[in-house]
Design a protein around this motif. Structure first.
Motif, PDB file in Angstrom:
ATOM      1  N   VAL A  93     -82.408  57.657  -1.147  1.00 16.98           N
ATOM      2  CA  VAL A  93     -81.670  56.777  -0.179  1.00 16.98           C
ATOM      3  C   VAL A  93     -80.806  56.116  -0.977  1.00 16.98           C
ATOM      4  CG1 VAL A  93     -81.651  54.809   1.414  1.00 16.98           C
ATOM      5  CG2 VAL A  93     -83.441  56.633   1.503  1.00 16.98           C
ATOM      6  N   ALA A  94     -81.117  55.479  -2.118  1.00 14.32           N
ATOM      7  CA  ALA A  94     -80.362  54.699  -2.967  1.00 14.32           C
ATOM      8  C   ALA A  94     -79.152  55.422  -3.751  1.00 14.32           C
ATOM      9  CB  ALA A  94     -81.316  54.003  -4.086  1.00 14.32           C
ATOM     10  N   ALA A  95     -79.447  56.776  -4.088  1.00 15.82           N
ATOM     11  CA  ALA A  95     -78.438  57.643  -4.679  1.00 15.82           C
ATOM     12  C   ALA A  95     -77.476  57.898  -3.505  1.00 15.82           C
ATOM     13  CB  ALA A  95     -79.136  58.796  -5.099  1.00 15.82           C
ATOM     14  N   CYS A  96     -77.887  58.006  -2.309  1.00 13.47           N
ATOM     15  CA  CYS A  96     -76.840  58.301  -1.397  1.00 13.47           C
ATOM     16  C   CYS A  96     -75.924  57.255  -1.300  1.00 13.47           C
ATOM     17  CB  CYS A  96     -77.444  58.745  -0.135  1.00 13.47           C
ATOM     18  SG  CYS A  96     -78.146  60.665  -0.190  1.00 13.47           S
ATOM     19  N   LEU A  97     -76.572  55.984  -1.061  1.00 18.25           N
ATOM     20  CA  LEU A  97     -75.713  54.993  -0.958  1.00 18.25           C
ATOM     21  C   LEU A  97     -74.756  54.631  -2.191  1.00 18.25           C
ATOM     22  CD1 LEU A  97     -78.477  52.557   0.525  1.00 18.25           C
ATOM     23  CD2 LEU A  97     -76.749  53.556   1.762  1.00 18.25           C
ATOM     24  N   GLY A  98     -75.298  54.902  -3.191  1.00 16.29           N
ATOM     25  CA  GLY A  98     -74.253  54.762  -4.307  1.00 16.29           C
ATOM     26  C   GLY A  98     -73.152  55.734  -4.300  1.00 16.29           C
ATOM     27  N   TRP A  99     -73.702  56.987  -4.056  1.00 14.74           N
ATOM     28  CA  TRP A  99     -72.503  57.929  -3.885  1.00 14.74           C
ATOM     29  C   TRP A  99     -71.338  57.695  -2.991  1.00 14.74           C
ATOM     30  CZ3 TRP A  99     -70.504  61.490  -0.755  1.00 14.74           C
ATOM     31  CH2 TRP A  99     -69.566  62.308  -1.127  1.00 14.74           C
ATOM     32  N   PHE A 100     -71.920  57.242  -1.766  1.00 13.63           N
ATOM     33  CA  PHE A 100     -70.915  56.781  -0.678  1.00 13.63           C
ATOM     34  C   PHE A 100     -70.146  55.773  -1.209  1.00 13.63           C
ATOM     35  CE2 PHE A 100     -71.177  59.813   2.489  1.00 13.63           C
ATOM     36  CZ  PHE A 100     -72.619  60.015   2.851  1.00 13.63           C
ATOM     37  N   THR A 101     -70.729  54.828  -1.980  1.00 15.79           N
ATOM     38  CA  THR A 101     -69.929  53.395  -2.259  1.00 15.79           C
ATOM     39  C   THR A 101     -68.681  53.783  -3.445  1.00 15.79           C
ATOM     40  OG1 THR A 101     -72.078  52.139  -1.956  1.00 15.79           O
ATOM     41  CG2 THR A 101     -70.263  51.432  -3.123  1.00 15.79           C
ATOM     42  N   LEU A 102     -69.138  54.607  -4.237  1.00 15.10           N
ATOM     43  CA  LEU A 102     -68.283  55.199  -5.256  1.00 15.10           C
ATOM     44  C   LEU A 102     -67.232  55.962  -4.632  1.00 15.10           C
ATOM     45  CD1 LEU A 102     -70.663  56.276  -8.110  1.00 15.10           C
ATOM     46  CD2 LEU A 102     -69.212  54.109  -7.998  1.00 15.10           C
ATOM     47  N   ALA A 103     -67.527  56.761  -3.808  1.00 12.99           N
ATOM     48  CA  ALA A 103     -66.579  57.821  -3.112  1.00 12.99           C
ATOM     49  C   ALA A 103     -65.730  56.998  -2.076  1.00 12.99           C
ATOM     50  CB  ALA A 103     -67.084  59.041  -2.470  1.00 12.99           C
ATOM     51  N   GLY A 104     -65.825  55.722  -1.745  1.00  7.58           N
ATOM     52  CA  GLY A 104     -65.151  54.988  -0.799  1.00  7.58           C
ATOM     53  C   GLY A 104     -65.706  55.453   0.753  1.00  7.58           C
ATOM     54  N   GLY A 105     -67.075  55.826   0.883  1.00  4.69           N
ATOM     55  CA  GLY A 105     -67.307  56.199   2.121  1.00  4.69           C
ATOM     56  C   GLY A 105     -67.710  55.122   2.882  1.00  4.69           C
TER      57      GLY A 105
ATOM     58  N   GLU B 202     -55.118  58.034  -3.617  1.00  2.00           N
ATOM     59  CA  GLU B 202     -54.236  58.317  -4.678  1.00  2.00           C
ATOM     60  C   GLU B 202     -53.835  57.130  -5.148  1.00  2.00           C
ATOM     61  OE1 GLU B 202     -51.392  60.990  -3.851  1.00  2.00           O
ATOM     62  OE2 GLU B 202     -52.774  62.778  -3.332  1.00  2.00           O
ATOM     63  N   GLU B 203     -53.016  56.334  -4.377  1.00  2.00           N
ATOM     64  CA  GLU B 203     -52.555  54.907  -4.505  1.00  2.00           C
ATOM     65  C   GLU B 203     -53.627  54.052  -4.951  1.00  2.00           C
ATOM     66  OE1 GLU B 203     -49.049  56.439  -4.714  1.00  2.00           O
ATOM     67  OE2 GLU B 203     -49.478  54.488  -5.206  1.00  2.00           O
ATOM     68  N   ILE B 204     -54.476  53.834  -4.037  1.00  2.78           N
ATOM     69  CA  ILE B 204     -55.809  52.638  -4.045  1.00  2.78           C
ATOM     70  C   ILE B 204     -57.013  53.612  -3.930  1.00  2.78           C
ATOM     71  CG2 ILE B 204     -56.628  50.872  -3.274  1.00  2.78           C
ATOM     72  CD1 ILE B 204     -53.679  49.919  -1.901  1.00  2.78           C
ATOM     73  N   GLU B 205     -57.656  53.533  -5.098  1.00  2.86           N
ATOM     74  CA  GLU B 205     -58.712  54.502  -4.982  1.00  2.86           C
ATOM     75  C   GLU B 205     -59.926  53.559  -4.213  1.00  2.86           C
ATOM     76  OE1 GLU B 205     -58.480  56.539  -9.414  1.00  2.86           O
ATOM     77  OE2 GLU B 205     -60.111  55.401  -8.970  1.00  2.86           O
ATOM     78  N   ARG B 206     -59.688  52.173  -4.483  1.00  2.00           N
ATOM     79  CA  ARG B 206     -60.719  51.227  -3.898  1.00  2.00           C
ATOM     80  C   ARG B 206     -60.253  50.114  -2.981  1.00  2.00           C
ATOM     81  NH1 ARG B 206     -64.957  51.009  -8.827  1.00  2.00           N
ATOM     82  NH2 ARG B 206     -65.588  53.044  -8.707  1.00  2.00           N
ATOM     83  N   PRO B 207     -59.636  50.500  -1.911  1.00  5.00           N
ATOM     84  CA  PRO B 207     -58.977  49.284  -1.393  1.00  5.00           C
ATOM     85  C   PRO B 207     -59.747  48.098  -1.301  1.00  5.00           C
ATOM     86  CG  PRO B 207     -59.272  51.207   0.267  1.00  5.00           C
ATOM     87  CD  PRO B 207     -59.732  51.719  -1.293  1.00  5.00           C
ATOM     88  N   GLY B 208     -60.951  48.297  -0.713  1.00  6.13           N
ATOM     89  CA  GLY B 208     -61.816  47.247  -0.325  1.00  6.13           C
ATOM     90  C   GLY B 208     -61.112  46.135   0.514  1.00  6.13           C
ATOM     91  N   LEU B 209     -61.478  44.932   0.443  1.00  3.08           N
ATOM     92  CA  LEU B 209     -61.014  44.042   1.766  1.00  3.08           C
ATOM     93  C   LEU B 209     -60.101  43.264   0.739  1.00  3.08           C
ATOM     94  CD1 LEU B 209     -64.050  43.509   3.856  1.00  3.08           C
ATOM     95  CD2 LEU B 209     -61.927  44.541   4.451  1.00  3.08           C
ATOM     96  N   ILE B 210     -58.809  43.023   1.250  1.00  2.07           N
ATOM     97  CA  ILE B 210     -57.854  42.270   0.342  1.00  2.07           C
ATOM     98  C   ILE B 210     -57.114  41.408   1.147  1.00  2.07           C
ATOM     99  CG2 ILE B 210     -55.751  41.947  -1.164  1.00  2.07           C
ATOM    100  CD1 ILE B 210     -56.651  45.001  -2.103  1.00  2.07           C
ATOM    101  N   ARG B 211     -57.310  40.255   1.156  1.00  2.00           N
ATOM    102  CA  ARG B 211     -56.941  39.164   2.324  1.00  2.00           C
ATOM    103  C   ARG B 211     -55.556  38.569   1.769  1.00  2.00           C
ATOM    104  NH1 ARG B 211     -59.790  40.608   6.391  1.00  2.00           N
ATOM    105  NH2 ARG B 211     -61.965  40.378   6.041  1.00  2.00           N
ATOM    106  N   ALA B 212     -54.489  38.550   2.480  1.00  4.68           N
ATOM    107  CA  ALA B 212     -53.300  38.108   2.023  1.00  4.68           C
ATOM    108  C   ALA B 212     -52.592  37.425   3.297  1.00  4.68           C
ATOM    109  CB  ALA B 212     -52.273  39.367   1.552  1.00  4.68           C
TER     110      ALA B 212
END
Lengths: 187, 208
Positions: free
Chosen positions: B98-110, B137-147
């Protein structure tokens, strides 16, 4: 035993017995077997039959306690059960003959004395005392036995036997008077 | 004894009450005075004390029941065998997977929640010509950016974006993306809606 039935510590146990609680009944038997046996002995004066009559008394108690109208009066009711059972048993056998045989057979083993002479004296005294107690009228012997087995006061004995306190005291006085006369120069 | 005087009967009764522990204070004083004056009364007291003790001993020995046997006092206790709980040796496999799956999804932006199951091939946001969103391509990890200084742009105002319901999963937040025109875009992702890439099975590409 409480002086008054109104603050009887056994009341919860008796109420549990009325509900059919077997454990409560066993506990009640354990607590009050001594004075029931004393009542039986006061009538029978036969140690060998005390166990049988006591067992019969407790069986009857368990079977018929549901008929008791006033549970707070369970002691006098149990006393009457024990006394009636002892009277019935006394009509069936020879009390004095069995008691004399038991005393004669057991006395050498019961006493532990440094010299044979002391053992014989003690055995003779023991037999004389037992005979004197057995010779007492049941009217005097019953309260006398209850007093010595349970250490009850006049009031407690009168409450169980259904007598006045003065009557209990009078009977004890007369019992000791007769014993003193019977055992004069023997003890 | 039958012709005992009245005084003797009274003293005899007091002696009996003394043996039974029923004397009152006044009665004790009266008895003490009588015992001091009369040796006969003292003899009576000694005899009754001795007889009372012997009778009590004899009666108690007759009435006492035999003690219960130890084996009768024991109650049977149900014996429940003790079962030692053992963990399986490979107990760590499941949590590790379970931890491995969560990590993969996190890295892959899932877990970004942007796009749909058909996020692959997404091109850059902005005016484009059907080549996908390109976010990855432009933003690999968009995340949450507040502007807060930038006017938030709802997805519906972005040309070429079409709304759609993404398989019931919830995604929310503001995402800062840079379009191909170099403009900064904030994309507000609706909770129940997502945006498909035009032309794809799961999304549509906006034509900016």
């Amino acid at each position: 035993m409480p002086a008054s039935t109104e603050c009887d510590p056994e009341q919860p146990v008796v109420e549990a017995v009325l509900q059919g609680d077997r454990y409560a009944f066993d506990e009640l038997c354990r607590r009050h077997s001594d004075w029931v046996r004393a009542v039986i002995f006061g009538v029978l004066c036969d140690r060998e039959r005390i166990d049988d009559v006591a067992q019969q008394v407790w069986t009857t108690f368990w079977e018929q306690i549901g008929r008791l109208r006033n549970p707070s009066r369970w002691r006098p009711w149990l006393y009457r059960l024990a006394r009636n059972a002892a009277v019935d048993a006394g009509r069936q056998g020879q009390r004095r003959k069995r008691a004399a045989e038991r005393v004669g057979a057991a006395s050498p083993a019961e006493t532990v004395c440094p010299s044979p002479g002391d053992a014989a004296v003690r055995a003779e005294q023991h037999q004389a005392v037992a005979d004197a107690v057995q010779a007492l009228p049941a009217l005097y012997r019953e309260p006398f036995v209850l007093r010595h087995v349970q250490g009850w006061s006049y009031r407690q004995i009168s409450e169980v036997m259904g007598l006045r306190t003065d009557t209990v005291e009078t009977r004890l006085v007369r019992a000791r008077r007769r014993l003193r006369e019977a055992l004069r120069d023997k003890v | 004894m039958s012709d005992m005087s009245g005084l003797d009967e009274k003293i005899e009764r007091l002696i009996n009450r003394k043996l039974d522990g029923e004397l009152t204070y006044d009665e004790r004083l009266e008895l003490d005075r009588a015992l001091i004056r009369s040796p006969e009364h003292r003899r009576m007291l000694e005899e009754l004390q001795r007889i009372d003790a012997l009778c009590g001993e004899s009666i108690r020995s007759e009435v006492e029941a035999e003690p219960d046997r130890p084996e009768e006092m024991l109650r049977p206790v149900a014996h429940v065998p003790f079962q030692r709980h053992r963990w399986p040796r490979l107990w760590w496999l499941l949590p590790g997977a379970v931890a491995a799956c969560l990590g993969w999804f996190t890295l892959a932006g899932g877990l970004t929640g942007v796009g749909s199951s058909g996020r692959q091939g997404m091109g850059p946001v902005g005016p484009m010509a059907g080549n996908g969103f390109g976010l990855h391509e432009e933003i690999e990890r968009p995340g949450l950016i507040r502007a807060p200084s930038v006017r938030p742009i709802s997805a519906t105002s972005v040309p070429g974006w079409t709304g759609g319901i993404r398989d019931g999963r919830r995604n929310t937040g503001l995402y800062c993306v840079i379009g191909s025109d170099g403009n900064l875009y904030l994309i507000q992702v609706d909770r129940v809606q997502t945006f498909r890439r035009r032309g794809s099975a799961s999304g549509s590409v906006p034509s900016w």
